[in-house]
Write an enzyme that holds these catalytic residues in place. Structure first.
Site, PDB file in Angstrom:
ATOM      1  N   LYS A  88      10.996   3.605   0.897  1.00 24.38           N
ATOM      2  CA  LYS A  88      11.007   5.279   0.901  1.00 24.38           C
ATOM      3  C   LYS A  88      11.625   5.531  -0.621  1.00 24.38           C
ATOM      4  CE  LYS A  88      11.478   7.786   4.562  1.00 24.38           C
ATOM      5  NZ  LYS A  88      10.109   8.506   4.547  1.00 24.38           N
ATOM      6  N   ASP A 143       1.760  10.564   3.378  1.00 25.33           N
ATOM      7  CA  ASP A 143       2.288  11.621   4.342  1.00 25.33           C
ATOM      8  C   ASP A 143       1.280  12.142   4.945  1.00 25.33           C
ATOM      9  OD1 ASP A 143       4.489  12.147   4.303  1.00 25.33           O
ATOM     10  OD2 ASP A 143       5.420  13.677   2.646  1.00 25.33           O
ATOM     11  N   TYR A 186      -4.768   1.443   7.956  1.00 29.09           N
ATOM     12  CA  TYR A 186      -4.066   0.982   7.433  1.00 29.09           C
ATOM     13  C   TYR A 186      -4.236  -0.198   9.033  1.00 29.09           C
ATOM     14  CZ  TYR A 186      -1.106   3.540   9.765  1.00 29.09           C
ATOM     15  OH  TYR A 186      -0.297   4.796  10.697  1.00 29.09           O
ATOM     16  N   CYS A 241      15.550  44.514 -25.781  1.00 33.28           N
ATOM     17  CA  CYS A 241      16.080  43.938 -24.873  1.00 33.28           C
ATOM     18  C   CYS A 241      16.694  42.182 -25.674  1.00 33.28           C
ATOM     19  CB  CYS A 241      15.192  43.598 -24.178  1.00 33.28           C
ATOM     20  SG  CYS A 241      16.046  42.884 -22.576  1.00 33.28           S
ATOM     21  N   GLU A 247       1.270  -1.546   0.310  1.00 32.27           N
ATOM     22  CA  GLU A 247       0.169  -0.111  -0.242  1.00 32.27           C
ATOM     23  C   GLU A 247       0.878   1.192  -0.313  1.00 32.27           C
ATOM     24  OE1 GLU A 247      -1.851  -1.662   3.307  1.00 32.27           O
ATOM     25  OE2 GLU A 247      -1.301   0.352   5.119  1.00 32.27           O
ATOM     26  N   LYS A 282       2.430   4.744   0.732  1.00 33.53           N
ATOM     27  CA  LYS A 282       2.625   4.884   2.295  1.00 33.53           C
ATOM     28  C   LYS A 282       2.033   6.508   2.534  1.00 33.53           C
ATOM     29  CE  LYS A 282       6.316   5.570   6.139  1.00 33.53           C
ATOM     30  NZ  LYS A 282       6.004   7.377   6.670  1.00 33.53           N
ATOM     31  N   CYS A 295      10.744  44.695 -17.800  1.00 29.86           N
ATOM     32  CA  CYS A 295      11.437  45.724 -18.930  1.00 29.86           C
ATOM     33  C   CYS A 295      10.661  46.562 -19.950  1.00 29.86           C
ATOM     34  CB  CYS A 295      12.405  44.264 -19.171  1.00 29.86           C
ATOM     35  SG  CYS A 295      13.484  45.481 -20.681  1.00 29.86           S
ATOM     36  N   CYS A 324      19.045  44.829 -20.611  1.00 33.63           N
ATOM     37  CA  CYS A 324      19.724  45.775 -21.904  1.00 33.63           C
ATOM     38  C   CYS A 324      19.231  47.372 -20.705  1.00 33.63           C
ATOM     39  CB  CYS A 324      18.495  45.217 -23.028  1.00 33.63           C
ATOM     40  SG  CYS A 324      16.935  46.205 -21.853  1.00 33.63           S
ATOM     41  N   CYS A 327      16.280  47.561 -16.563  1.00 40.41           N
ATOM     42  CA  CYS A 327      16.913  46.002 -16.549  1.00 40.41           C
ATOM     43  C   CYS A 327      18.536  44.949 -16.433  1.00 40.41           C
ATOM     44  CB  CYS A 327      16.213  45.664 -18.312  1.00 40.41           C
ATOM     45  SG  CYS A 327      16.452  44.164 -18.886  1.00 40.41           S
TER      46      CYS A 327
HETATM   47  O1  D41 Z   1       0.225   5.454   4.620  1.00 37.17           O
HETATM   48  C1  D41 Z   1       0.714   5.340   5.694  1.00 37.17           C
HETATM   49  N1  D41 Z   1       1.593   6.727   6.319  1.00 37.17           N
HETATM   50  C2  D41 Z   1       0.991   3.863   6.257  1.00 37.17           C
HETATM   51  C3  D41 Z   1       1.845   3.811   8.049  1.00 37.17           C
HETATM   52  C4  D41 Z   1       0.825   2.455   6.237  1.00 37.17           C
HETATM   53  N2  D41 Z   1       0.341   2.257   5.057  1.00 37.17           N
HETATM   54  N3  D41 Z   1       1.042   1.596   7.188  1.00 37.17           N
HETATM   55  C5  D41 Z   1       1.339   1.968   7.843  1.00 37.17           C
HETATM   56  N4  D41 Z   1       1.698   0.410   8.785  1.00 37.17           N
HETATM   57  C6  D41 Z   1       2.224   0.394   9.841  1.00 37.17           C
HETATM   58  C7  D41 Z   1       2.225  -1.140  11.066  1.00 37.17           C
HETATM   59  C8  D41 Z   1       2.828  -1.593  10.181  1.00 37.17           C
HETATM   60  C9  D41 Z   1       2.824  -0.210  11.929  1.00 37.17           C
HETATM   61  C10 D41 Z   1       1.011  -1.026  11.414  1.00 37.17           C
HETATM   62  C11 D41 Z   1       1.887   2.719   8.840  1.00 37.17           C
HETATM   63  C12 D41 Z   1       2.781   2.545   9.714  1.00 37.17           C
HETATM   64  N5  D41 Z   1       2.428   1.193  10.967  1.00 37.17           N
HETATM   65  C13 D41 Z   1       3.460   3.821  10.450  1.00 37.17           C
HETATM   66  N6  D41 Z   1       2.755   5.501  10.537  1.00 37.17           N
HETATM   67  C14 D41 Z   1       3.435   6.356  11.423  1.00 37.17           C
HETATM   68  C15 D41 Z   1       4.038   5.216  11.677  1.00 37.17           C
HETATM   69  C16 D41 Z   1       3.748   3.940  11.444  1.00 37.17           C
END
Ligand code: D41
Length: 678
Positions: free
Chosen positions: A316, A119, A227, A434, A115, A117, A428, A413, A410
């Protein structure tokens, strides 16, 4: 009506509203119009105000508390909220998989849930008897802050779980985030009001949750994706992570639609690549991908070390924000004379490329940021967006740093600079005197969507203008191979190619020609409109401002710019010279009454990669059939043409029931409608 009957009516209304809310915010698949939804809410409010004793805490009218808090309470997480280990490359991911096999003493291929992550901010929701009783931030994983009143305002969080079968006490964990569109709108509003803007959607989400007044949180466009489960008491959940999430969705909670179950770590790498390619087209920021062992029994066997589970890892993406030093602020002159402050940076790797310049837009922006030479700044580069300076780190400012000032003249020029009342930009006044403006005019003229002259790069244009070989765009067509060969980095072959490219570009379209002139406010779309409205250059040149405004989407300002452009003698001379060089385009026939076209009144959207044509060509074919071509899918979209690797637009079209054509069907469709493809 008896009180029981009223109570029943209220319950029915709330159920209906909650269901619509679920369709809209959780499934992204609304079942009724906004006005119908508003009508139901109004009806509920009306009945509740007559029977205040029947108002329940989970009523959709009760999301926003009226009183601000004095401070947030503390929440101890009964089950600690773990953190995530990071992987930065494919090797780290392989190691992760190997450690799992070693620990399980098994070599069966592992199933992983993948899935995005998100932000945002990690939070916990506690449901008791299906009712939302508490919302808390993750904090340090052991203790967080009580943000119940704030989470209640978020429409994708149900105040009461839907359906049945939930454990008596259920803690749901997830991420609260602000989608990009909402973030942009919020910042725009703040900017207009002269208020502070947020650096990025994550900060905006965090700032919105940190409000003691839930009415402020309510005005912020927040969402939550779930999640994982925390505490589970008095009931059970499915045995696979993926099934738990599906169950959550059934109970009215939002989950990420990109979640997939795959087999083996190689498939995880594929998922990563796919999503990395889609990253920019998602409607929210993500900073990586999370991979989790799908089988909860295996998760339990694996356990955790130092607060991070052994069964999950986050791969990441390259960071989109980095810190660097602003070496100096210089001023650049654009095609229309606009003077733009530019940040010269200590080179920094951000968003996958090395950045050494960033635009500062205009002096208002420089003032807003309070940027000064020598400052430490945060640079953001998201997607193919040009790098931005989002923030100055004031703590790191050097003593004696001075704010920059707009040059008096400018920098290229020496002409005067004007800064009008209504515009934030300084310009300008040198016009084509120019050399910077001349260079930009030539660059624009030869660009892909204008005259599309191959081989006329920036460095070459610099030389041509500096050596006075080219003073106006018409001079380009007088260039000879002999002149070109004498320039730096120019071989006989490239000189010949460029002369040939110039010759080939002489046959163009009226729309491209109009666009290539670089009239202020006349972009590609306006140029196309002008071409089909006026049909000939002569008619366009002769048009009054009033006549210009009769063309679609041409307002008074654009009309004024066009009229002024053609009034200037030197512009007319350049056009004369271009025509004398043999520039030509096919005649445009007055279009048939436009409502006779087969796709008149329809809006189409193109997405993904097409193989037999470019997206621009596809767009032109559709427009020729009378369709409007839009950039995003809505319920009003007639058809979505989805090429290879179509992403969120395709899923949105599918969820809205919009008809979808693949490239093959699209080609057949075009052929049926008499389109001859080049
Ligand atoms: O979408 C996320 N930021 C995300 C964070 C995610 N999709 N899954 C996560 N799963 C976990 C565990 C595996 C520990 C249940 C997480 C995070 N933790 C998490 N977010 C911030 C600290 C940990």
């Amino acid at each position: 009506m008896s009180i029981e009957e009223v109570s029943q009516q209220l319950e029915a209304l709330r159920t209906t509203i909650n269901q619509h809310n679920y369709r809209y915010y959780v499934l992204d698949d609304p079942a009724v119009s906004d006005s119908e939804y508003d009508r139901l809410m109004q009806e509920l409010r009306a009945v509740e105000s007559q029977y205040p004793e029947l108002v329940s805490v989970d009523s959709p009218t009760q999301r926003v508390g009226a009183q601000p808090l004095a401070k947030f309470g503390q929440v101890r997480h009964e089950v600690p909220m773990l953190s995530l280990d990071n992987a930065f490359n494919q090797d780290d991911l392989q190691d992760f998989d190997r450690r799992i096999h070693d620990r399980l003493k098994s070599d069966v291929t592992i199933e992983y849930a993948c899935e995005p992550k998100l932000d945002g901010i990690a939070v916990s929701l506690l449901y008791e008897g299906g009712m939302l009783v508490r919302g808390a931030t993750r904090g340090d994983g052991q203790t967080g802050e009580d943000i119940t009143l704030n989470v209640r305002t978020i429409p994708s969080i149900p105040l009461k779980l839907l359906g049945s079968g939930w454990p008596t006490r259920l803690e749901v964990r997830g991420e609260i985030y602000m989608p990009r569109a909402g973030f942009a709108a919020l910042n725009e509003k703040a900017m207009k009001a002269g208020e502070k803007t947020f650096v990025n959607p994550r900060n905006a989400a965090a700032g919105s949750l940190r409000q003691l007044d839930p009415r402020i949180t309510n005005s912020r466009p927040l969402e939550m994706c779930c999640y994982s489960a925390g505490l589970v008491d008095g009931g059970t959940l499915p045995e696979k992570h993926g099934d738990v999430l599906t169950q959550f969705q059934g109970w009215g909670l939002k989950i990420n639609p990109e979640m997939r179950i795959v087999t083996g770590i190689e498939a995880c790498a594929d998922y990563y690549e796919n999503l990395a390619a889609k990253r920019d087209s998602l409607s929210y920021d993500i900073d990586g991908i999370v991979f989790k062992v799908n089988d909860l029994k295996l998760q339990q066997q694996l356990g955790f070390v130092a607060r991070a589970p052994r069964w999950a890892i986050a791969r990441k993406f390259p960071a989109q924000e980095e810190m660097t030093v602003l070496k100096s602020i210089e001023f650049q002159v654009g095609r229309t004379g606009a003077i733009t402050p530019v940040a010269r940076l200590e080179p920094v790797f951000v968003g996958g490329v090395t950045v050494s310049n960033a635009t500062l837009h205009n002096m208002d922006e420089v003032e807003r940021l309070d940027a000064r030479a020598g400052d430490t700044v945060i640079i953001r580069r998201a997607g193919d967006v040009i790098p931005q300076v989002v923030k100055v780190v004031l703590e790191k400012r050097l003593e004696g740093a001075l704010p920059p000032s707009l040059p008096e003249a400018c920098p290229v020029c020496g002409s005067d600079i004007e800064r009008s009342e209504e515009e934030t930009v300084a310009r300008c006044t040198g016009g084509l005197f120019c050399s910077a403006q001349r260079k930009e005019a030539i660059r624009h003229f030869s660009s892909r969507k204008a005259m599309d002259i191959d081989g006329l790069g920036e460095k070459l244009i610099e030389q041509l203008v500096d050596k006075e070989l080219v003073n106006t765009i018409a001079d380009l067509f007088r260039l000879t191979e002999e002149q070109l060969i004498r320039l730096e980095r120019m071989g006989a072959k490239s000189a010949a190619n460029l002369v040939a490219a110039l010759k080939a570009s002489k046959t163009t379209t009226l729309a491209r020609f109009i666009y290539s002139l670089g009239i202020r406010e006349v972009g590609e779309a306006t140029a196309a409109t002008l071409a089909s409205h006026f049909c000939t250059l002569e008619a366009l040149e002769a048009a009054t401002q009033e006549e210009l405004q009769a063309a679609d989407d041409v307002g008074p300002i654009v009309a004024q710019h066009i009229a002024m452009f053609f009034q200037q003698a030197h512009n007319r001379e350049v056009i004369e010279a271009l025509l004398a060089q043999g520039l030509n385009w096919p005649a445009i026939e007055k279009p048939v009454e436009s409502d006779e076209l087969p796709l008149t009144g329809q809006t189409w959207v193109l997405t993904g990669a097409l193989t037999a044509m470019t997206r621009d060509e596809g767009k032109a074919y559709l427009q020729a059939l009378g369709a409007k071509v839009a950039g995003s899918v809505s319920a009003k979209t007639a058809t979505l043409v989805a090429g290879e690797k179509a992403g969120s637009k395709l899923s949105k079209a599918q969820s809205l029931g919009v008809s979808v054509m693949d490239e093959e069907a699209f080609m057949a469709f075009l052929q049926e409608h008499g389109i001859v493809m080049s």
